[in-house]
Scaffold this motif. Structure first.
Motif, short mmCIF file in Angstrom:
data_model
loop_
_atom_site.label_atom_id
_atom_site.label_comp_id
_atom_site.label_asym_id
_atom_site.label_seq_id
_atom_site.Cartn_x
_atom_site.Cartn_y
_atom_site.Cartn_z
N ALA A 125 -13.74 115.29 18.99
CA ALA A 125 -14.64 116.40 18.71
C ALA A 125 -14.89 117.24 19.96
CB ALA A 125 -15.96 115.87 18.17
N ILE A 126 -15.01 116.61 21.12
CA ILE A 126 -15.22 117.36 22.36
C ILE A 126 -14.01 118.23 22.67
CG2 ILE A 126 -15.51 117.12 24.86
CD1 ILE A 126 -17.19 114.59 24.25
N PHE A 127 -12.81 117.64 22.59
CA PHE A 127 -11.61 118.43 22.85
C PHE A 127 -11.43 119.51 21.79
CE2 PHE A 127 -10.14 114.75 25.47
CZ PHE A 127 -10.03 115.46 26.66
N GLY A 128 -11.78 119.19 20.53
CA GLY A 128 -11.68 120.19 19.47
C GLY A 128 -12.64 121.35 19.69
N ALA A 129 -13.84 121.06 20.17
CA ALA A 129 -14.81 122.13 20.44
C ALA A 129 -14.30 123.04 21.54
CB ALA A 129 -16.15 121.52 20.83
N TYR A 130 -13.70 122.45 22.58
CA TYR A 130 -13.17 123.29 23.65
C TYR A 130 -11.94 124.07 23.17
CZ TYR A 130 -11.20 124.93 27.98
OH TYR A 130 -10.68 125.74 28.96
N TRP A 131 -11.08 123.42 22.39
CA TRP A 131 -9.85 124.07 21.93
C TRP A 131 -10.16 125.26 21.03
CZ3 TRP A 131 -4.96 123.69 23.39
CH2 TRP A 131 -3.98 124.26 22.57
N LYS A 132 -11.16 125.13 20.15
CA LYS A 132 -11.49 126.21 19.22
C LYS A 132 -12.23 127.35 19.90
CE LYS A 132 -11.75 123.60 14.93
NZ LYS A 132 -12.62 123.14 13.84
N THR A 133 -13.15 127.03 20.80
CA THR A 133 -14.03 128.06 21.35
C THR A 133 -13.65 128.51 22.75
OG1 THR A 133 -15.57 126.45 22.26
CG2 THR A 133 -15.97 127.19 20.00
N LYS A 134 -12.98 127.68 23.49
CA LYS A 134 -12.69 127.94 24.92
C LYS A 134 -13.96 128.24 25.69
CE LYS A 134 -8.13 127.88 24.49
NZ LYS A 134 -7.68 126.65 23.93
N SER A 135 -15.05 127.62 25.23
CA SER A 135 -16.35 127.84 25.84
C SER A 135 -16.87 126.52 26.39
CB SER A 135 -17.33 128.38 24.78
OG SER A 135 -18.65 128.29 25.24
N TRP A 136 -17.37 126.58 27.63
CA TRP A 136 -17.91 125.37 28.22
C TRP A 136 -19.25 125.01 27.61
CZ3 TRP A 136 -15.12 122.01 30.59
CH2 TRP A 136 -13.93 122.43 31.20
N VAL A 137 -19.98 126.00 27.11
CA VAL A 137 -21.28 125.72 26.48
C VAL A 137 -21.06 124.88 25.22
CG1 VAL A 137 -23.27 126.77 25.34
CG2 VAL A 137 -22.34 127.79 27.41
N ALA A 138 -20.11 125.28 24.38
CA ALA A 138 -19.81 124.52 23.16
C ALA A 138 -19.30 123.13 23.50
CB ALA A 138 -18.79 125.27 22.31
N THR A 139 -18.54 123.02 24.58
CA THR A 139 -18.01 121.73 24.99
C THR A 139 -19.13 120.81 25.46
OG1 THR A 139 -15.97 122.83 25.64
CG2 THR A 139 -16.32 120.61 26.47
N VAL A 140 -20.06 121.34 26.23
CA VAL A 140 -21.19 120.54 26.71
C VAL A 140 -22.08 120.13 25.54
CG1 VAL A 140 -23.30 120.64 28.11
CG2 VAL A 140 -21.15 121.49 29.04
N VAL A 141 -22.30 121.04 24.59
CA VAL A 141 -23.11 120.69 23.42
C VAL A 141 -22.42 119.60 22.62
CG1 VAL A 141 -23.96 121.57 21.22
CG2 VAL A 141 -24.29 122.90 23.30
N ALA A 142 -21.11 119.70 22.43
CA ALA A 142 -20.36 118.66 21.72
C ALA A 142 -20.45 117.33 22.47
CB ALA A 142 -18.90 119.08 21.55
N PHE A 143 -20.38 117.38 23.79
CA PHE A 143 -20.51 116.16 24.59
C PHE A 143 -21.88 115.53 24.41
CE2 PHE A 143 -21.88 114.09 28.50
CZ PHE A 143 -20.90 113.10 28.62
N LEU A 144 -22.94 116.35 24.48
CA LEU A 144 -24.29 115.82 24.34
C LEU A 144 -24.54 115.25 22.95
CD1 LEU A 144 -26.32 118.51 26.31
CD2 LEU A 144 -25.73 116.19 27.03
#
Length: 110
Positions: A42-61
């Motif tokens: 899910a974390i990699f998918g969030a980054y792959w879809k959005t290319k946004s660090w904010v979405a990646t950090v939210v997915a991580f949290l």
């Protein structure tokens, strides 16, 4: 009775309980492993879809929160159970019957 590979060895009830406990622990570990892999995907998918660090950090949290909840499920169940059991009990309410006025003169109420 269940025998092992050695025909002279017999499993008793205590051995079966130990086996069941071991299998339960193994299933719990497998669930945690699958959840961890799902969080990583899910974390990699969030980054792959959005290319946004904010979405990646939210997915991580959110993933960390889910993993924490899964890992601490027994203590959470104990806390919720103790709060439910200590909740105030509903009070019994008695309802008095209502008095109906008597009808006089063809249905007119006095």
């Amino acid at each position: 009775m269940h025998t092992t590979t050695d025909p002279n060895t017999v499993l008793l009830a205590g051995d079966i309980l130990t086996w069941a406990t071991t299998k339960t622990n193994q299933v719990g570990t497998l669930v945690k492993l699958v959840a961890g892999v799902g969080v990583i995907v899910a974390i990699f998918g969030a980054y792959w879809k959005t290319k946004s660090w904010v979405a990646t950090v939210v997915a991580f949290l959110l993933g960390a929160l889910v993993l924490w909840g899964i890992a601490n499920m027994p203590s959470l169940q104990t806390k919720v159970g103790s709060e439910v059991n200590s909740a105030p009990q509903p009070k019994h309410v008695q309802v008095a019957p209502r008095e109906v006025p008597a009808a006089v003169d063809g249905g007119h109420v006095l």
